[in-house]
Design an enzyme around this catalytic site. Sequence first.
Site, PDB file in Angstrom:
ATOM      1  N   ASP A  80     -12.131  10.519  -6.664  1.00 44.96           N
ATOM      2  CA  ASP A  80     -11.721   9.358  -7.467  1.00 44.96           C
ATOM      3  C   ASP A  80     -12.122   9.669  -8.909  1.00 44.96           C
ATOM      4  O   ASP A  80     -13.261   9.437  -9.307  1.00 44.96           O
ATOM      5  CB  ASP A  80     -12.408   8.082  -6.942  1.00 44.96           C
ATOM      6  CG  ASP A  80     -11.771   6.809  -7.497  1.00 44.96           C
ATOM      7  OD1 ASP A  80     -10.980   6.908  -8.461  1.00 44.96           O
ATOM      8  OD2 ASP A  80     -12.060   5.722  -6.965  1.00 44.96           O
ATOM      9  N   GLU A 139      -2.129   9.302 -10.939  1.00 43.33           N
ATOM     10  CA  GLU A 139      -1.776   8.076 -11.644  1.00 43.33           C
ATOM     11  C   GLU A 139      -1.677   8.308 -13.147  1.00 43.33           C
ATOM     12  O   GLU A 139      -2.640   8.772 -13.765  1.00 43.33           O
ATOM     13  CB  GLU A 139      -2.830   7.008 -11.333  1.00 43.33           C
ATOM     14  CG  GLU A 139      -3.051   6.860  -9.827  1.00 43.33           C
ATOM     15  CD  GLU A 139      -4.323   6.089  -9.490  1.00 43.33           C
ATOM     16  OE1 GLU A 139      -4.714   5.206 -10.277  1.00 43.33           O
ATOM     17  OE2 GLU A 139      -4.936   6.384  -8.454  1.00 43.33           O
ATOM     18  N   HIS A 184       0.357   3.744 -10.656  1.00 47.21           N
ATOM     19  CA  HIS A 184      -0.591   4.228  -9.632  1.00 47.21           C
ATOM     20  C   HIS A 184       0.186   4.910  -8.494  1.00 47.21           C
ATOM     21  O   HIS A 184       0.219   4.420  -7.354  1.00 47.21           O
ATOM     22  CB  HIS A 184      -1.365   3.000  -9.136  1.00 47.21           C
ATOM     23  CG  HIS A 184      -2.570   3.235  -8.288  1.00 47.21           C
ATOM     24  ND1 HIS A 184      -2.560   3.995  -7.141  1.00 47.21           N
ATOM     25  CD2 HIS A 184      -3.840   2.780  -8.407  1.00 47.21           C
ATOM     26  CE1 HIS A 184      -3.758   3.977  -6.587  1.00 47.21           C
ATOM     27  NE2 HIS A 184      -4.550   3.248  -7.346  1.00 47.21           N
ATOM     28  N   ARG A 192       0.860  -1.190   0.000  1.00 39.86           N
ATOM     29  CA  ARG A 192       0.000   0.000   0.000  1.00 39.86           C
ATOM     30  C   ARG A 192       0.893   1.235   0.000  1.00 39.86           C
ATOM     31  O   ARG A 192       1.470   1.602   1.014  1.00 39.86           O
ATOM     32  CB  ARG A 192      -0.905  -0.020   1.235  1.00 39.86           C
ATOM     33  CG  ARG A 192      -1.806   1.181   1.353  1.00 39.86           C
ATOM     34  CD  ARG A 192      -2.856   1.273   0.274  1.00 39.86           C
ATOM     35  NE  ARG A 192      -3.851   0.200   0.370  1.00 39.86           N
ATOM     36  CZ  ARG A 192      -4.664  -0.132  -0.641  1.00 39.86           C
ATOM     37  NH1 ARG A 192      -4.591   0.499  -1.809  1.00 39.86           N
ATOM     38  NH2 ARG A 192      -5.546  -1.109  -0.493  1.00 39.86           N
TER      39      ARG A 192
HETATM   40  O1  TA6 Z   1      -7.049   4.509  -8.776  1.00 39.49           O
HETATM   41  C1  TA6 Z   1      -8.022   4.732  -7.822  1.00 39.49           C
HETATM   42  C2  TA6 Z   1      -8.523   3.399  -7.344  1.00 39.49           C
HETATM   43  O2  TA6 Z   1      -8.988   2.633  -8.435  1.00 39.49           O
HETATM   44  C3  TA6 Z   1      -9.590   3.635  -6.281  1.00 39.49           C
HETATM   45  O3  TA6 Z   1     -10.893   3.449  -6.716  1.00 39.49           O
HETATM   46  C4  TA6 Z   1      -9.150   2.741  -5.175  1.00 39.49           C
HETATM   47  O4  TA6 Z   1      -9.993   2.054  -4.410  1.00 39.49           O
HETATM   48  C5  TA6 Z   1      -7.808   2.343  -5.494  1.00 39.49           C
HETATM   49  O5  TA6 Z   1      -7.444   2.662  -6.764  1.00 39.49           O
HETATM   50  C6  TA6 Z   1      -6.947   1.456  -4.689  1.00 39.49           C
HETATM   51  O6  TA6 Z   1      -7.171   0.166  -5.176  1.00 39.49           O
HETATM   52  P1  TA6 Z   1      -6.571  -1.101  -4.487  1.00 39.49           P
HETATM   53  O7  TA6 Z   1      -7.010  -2.250  -5.339  1.00 39.49           O
HETATM   54  O8  TA6 Z   1      -5.073  -0.939  -4.490  1.00 39.49           O
HETATM   55  O9  TA6 Z   1      -7.119  -1.136  -3.097  1.00 39.49           O
END
Ligand code: TA6
Length: 277
Positions: free
Chosen positions: A196, A253, A153, A59
């Site tokens: 988002d 991202e 990301h 994370r």
């Molecule tokens: O890029 C934004 C996103 O798609 C959000 O909707 C969000 O929940 C996130 O990425 C994180 O995703 P993850 O699968 O890493 O928990």
Amino acid sequence: MIQHKQLENGFEYIEISNEASQAKIALQGAHIFEYKRKGEEDILWLSETSDFEKGKAIRGGVPLCWPSFGMNNPDLPQHGFARLGMWKVARSQETDSKTTQLVLELNETPESLKLWPYRFHLELRIRVSDTLCMELTTTNTDEREFKITQALHSYFLVSDISDAAVKGLDAKPYFDALSAQTCVQKGDVVFMEEVDRVYQDVKEALFLSDKNRVIKIQNEGSSSVVVWNPWIEKCSRMSGMKEDAYLGMVCIESANAYGDFKILKPRASHTLKALIS
Ligand code: TA6
């Protein structure tokens, strides 16, 4: 210096250090989870409570979403499978005292073919210096064309979300993933609630301004940019994130997402690049 290290649980990563900067990159997912210039604060945000173990995404840092962004391909796991794949070091080089390059690669495996029935070659070229350059090249090594959506990301560290603003998106259309509406940005993106959004037609550089610094993000091979902060409620539900973690991070991202997908014919390649300075 380029060192191959591992945690007690066997989780492997590469540590890079040169006169200008340092970085850490996990082999699982080719996931950059630390980048900073010497003597300065981290550029990337990393959760204090992130997992570092096989099969779980880190994370923070820069997860690679591939071959699908989010649930753009509903047959695949959220953000695809490359972030959990075991990448290999293809090459590394200390170009000069302030620049280190690392190339990681991933090919299809019997497991990936079950999820997504195509052969591919993925390469992430990372240049660690007083800037961070990431180039993700997809090559279709199959006999049939395939379609991808993807993202670098990146999670950026901010001193306080209330001081953070993303500049460079004024008047850009965006898809609001929370309301499923298409809207138009007015002025800077600021954060007072969950955000988002998938911005479209973005070719210019973006700037993340914070109380003490400005980070520039220049993308190539992409016209979509995702801006995300989970805010209070979603943050409390997210894995590997403390309840108040949303106060210190923002994701910007570099993407080929939604309508900005890429179709690659056999032997064709596409490169998504982000330069962070
Ligand atoms: O890029 C934004 C996103 O798609 C959000 O909707 C969000 O929940 C996130 O990425 C994180 O995703 P993850 O699968 O890493 O928990």
